[in-house]
Write an enzyme that holds these catalytic residues in place. Structure first.
Site, PDB file in Angstrom:
ATOM      1  N   LYS A 270      15.184  43.746 -24.115  1.00 15.75           N
ATOM      2  CA  LYS A 270      16.278  43.529 -24.944  1.00 15.75           C
ATOM      3  C   LYS A 270      16.369  44.112 -26.389  1.00 15.75           C
ATOM      4  O   LYS A 270      17.368  44.542 -26.807  1.00 15.75           O
ATOM      5  CB  LYS A 270      16.490  41.928 -25.155  1.00 15.75           C
ATOM      6  CG  LYS A 270      16.678  41.391 -23.905  1.00 15.75           C
ATOM      7  CD  LYS A 270      17.129  39.853 -23.711  1.00 15.75           C
ATOM      8  CE  LYS A 270      17.537  39.219 -22.502  1.00 15.75           C
ATOM      9  NZ  LYS A 270      18.015  37.536 -22.755  1.00 15.75           N
TER      10      LYS A 270
ATOM     11  N   GLY B 112      11.165  24.873 -29.216  1.00 17.75           N
ATOM     12  CA  GLY B 112      10.858  26.115 -28.952  1.00 17.75           C
ATOM     13  C   GLY B 112      11.387  27.396 -30.140  1.00 17.75           C
ATOM     14  O   GLY B 112      12.266  26.813 -30.763  1.00 17.75           O
TER      15      GLY B 112
ATOM     16  N   TYR C  12      16.580  27.401 -15.245  1.00 21.89           N
ATOM     17  CA  TYR C  12      17.167  27.162 -13.901  1.00 21.89           C
ATOM     18  C   TYR C  12      16.116  27.099 -12.678  1.00 21.89           C
ATOM     19  O   TYR C  12      16.621  26.756 -11.697  1.00 21.89           O
ATOM     20  CB  TYR C  12      18.260  28.240 -13.771  1.00 21.89           C
ATOM     21  CG  TYR C  12      17.893  29.614 -13.602  1.00 21.89           C
ATOM     22  CD1 TYR C  12      17.523  30.009 -12.314  1.00 21.89           C
ATOM     23  CD2 TYR C  12      17.973  30.442 -14.521  1.00 21.89           C
ATOM     24  CE1 TYR C  12      17.211  31.245 -11.976  1.00 21.89           C
ATOM     25  CE2 TYR C  12      17.447  31.877 -14.400  1.00 21.89           C
ATOM     26  CZ  TYR C  12      17.201  32.364 -13.259  1.00 21.89           C
ATOM     27  OH  TYR C  12      16.767  33.571 -13.203  1.00 21.89           O
TER      28      TYR C  12
END
Length: 273
Positions: free
Chosen positions: A67, A127, A216
């Site tokens: 990224k 986090g 997920y």
């Protein structure tokens, strides 16, 4: 142009759900000549991969660790992506330019909006990794007050305060040992790896607010399951994944991403694993 192509790149990439979501979108939109694949690409191999793409390519989805590495290879980077120094979407324009964007941030906002969360007076982030900075960028648009980030080290605390200053968010940092205090916030965003928040499941308060857990798989996490049992609202990682992919489909194809079809495909794929 017929036979348009797109793909997700990263390392590791084997378990990415992006092909499932994007292919479902193409089917729903009737784009029979579009394909979407996955490629194992690391930072060292990224420049050669991008340089080798021909005019059939419409776009790329990028996951870790690419990224930030992709940014020097682009002709233009959106303000959203530049704000967190992370590009997860590259679109190839008709004149051959490479344009980078970040759909994670509006994806977070859209996933919350879908559940009726448009504004909160305060929030907590569990986090301090790359996803946490995207969460802060999203919170800069919907949180009117302070965001408390629970982290494990002074270095991470300094990093989150830096992102807060950069993004215009009032960030207070707290030690991870006190993370149970986060659970009373109206919005809690958990950005940590699998298993990290399991110990907090026993500390969920009565009548909790909204939990956005970016995982997920496995799902539900212990924290998400406990949150649901206590009557709180839970937004999951699949919601984020689908919403950011919907925006990618729109940018790459010029057609609105079919949210329902993409979510159903993602749910089926996860159930089959």
């Amino acid at each position: 142009m017929s036979g348009r192509r797109a793909a997700v790149l990263g390392s590791p990439i084997e378990h990415s759900l992006s092909p499932v979501l994007h292919r479902a979108a193409y089917r729903e939109l009737g784009l029979a000549d579009w394909s979407y694949d996955r490629y194992e690409v690391d930072e060292a191999g990224l420049p050669a991969f991008v340089a080798g793409l021909d005019g059939r390519w419409a776009g790329l989805s990028l996951t870790m660790p690419l990224k930030r590495a992709v940014m020097p290879l682009l002709d233009e980077v959106s303000e959203t992506a530049a704000s967190v120094e992370a590009v997860n979407t590259v679109v190839f324009t008709e004149d051959g330019r490479r344009v980078g964007d970040n759909t994670d941030i509006p994806g977070i906002i859209a996933a919350l909006h879908e559940r009726g969360v448009d504004e909160v007076p305060s929030a907590a982030v569990l986090g301090a990794g790359a996803t946490a900075s995207s969460a802060l960028a999203a919170l800069s648009r919907i949180c009117t007050g302070e965001v408390t980030a629970y982290v494990r080290s002074q270095a991470r605390a300094a990093e989150m305060r830096h992102w807060g200053e950069r993004l215009g968010v009032a960030v207070r940092t707290a030690d991870w040992a006190d993370a149970a205090a986060a659970l009373s916030a109206p919005l809690v965003v958990a950005t940590t790896p699998a298993g990290t928040t399991d110990a907090l499941a026993a500390r969920v308060p009565d009548a909790p607010g909204t939990l956005f857990d970016v995982l997920y798989e496995p799902w539900p996490t212990a924290l998400a399951a406990a949150w649901d049992r206590h009557g709180g609202q839970v937004v999951g990682g699949l919601d984020l994944l689908v919403h950011q992919a919907v925006l990618q489909v729109e940018q790459m194809t010029g057609r609105p991403g079919p949210l329902a079809a993409m979510r159903a495909a993602g749910e089926r794929a996860l159930a089959a694993r």
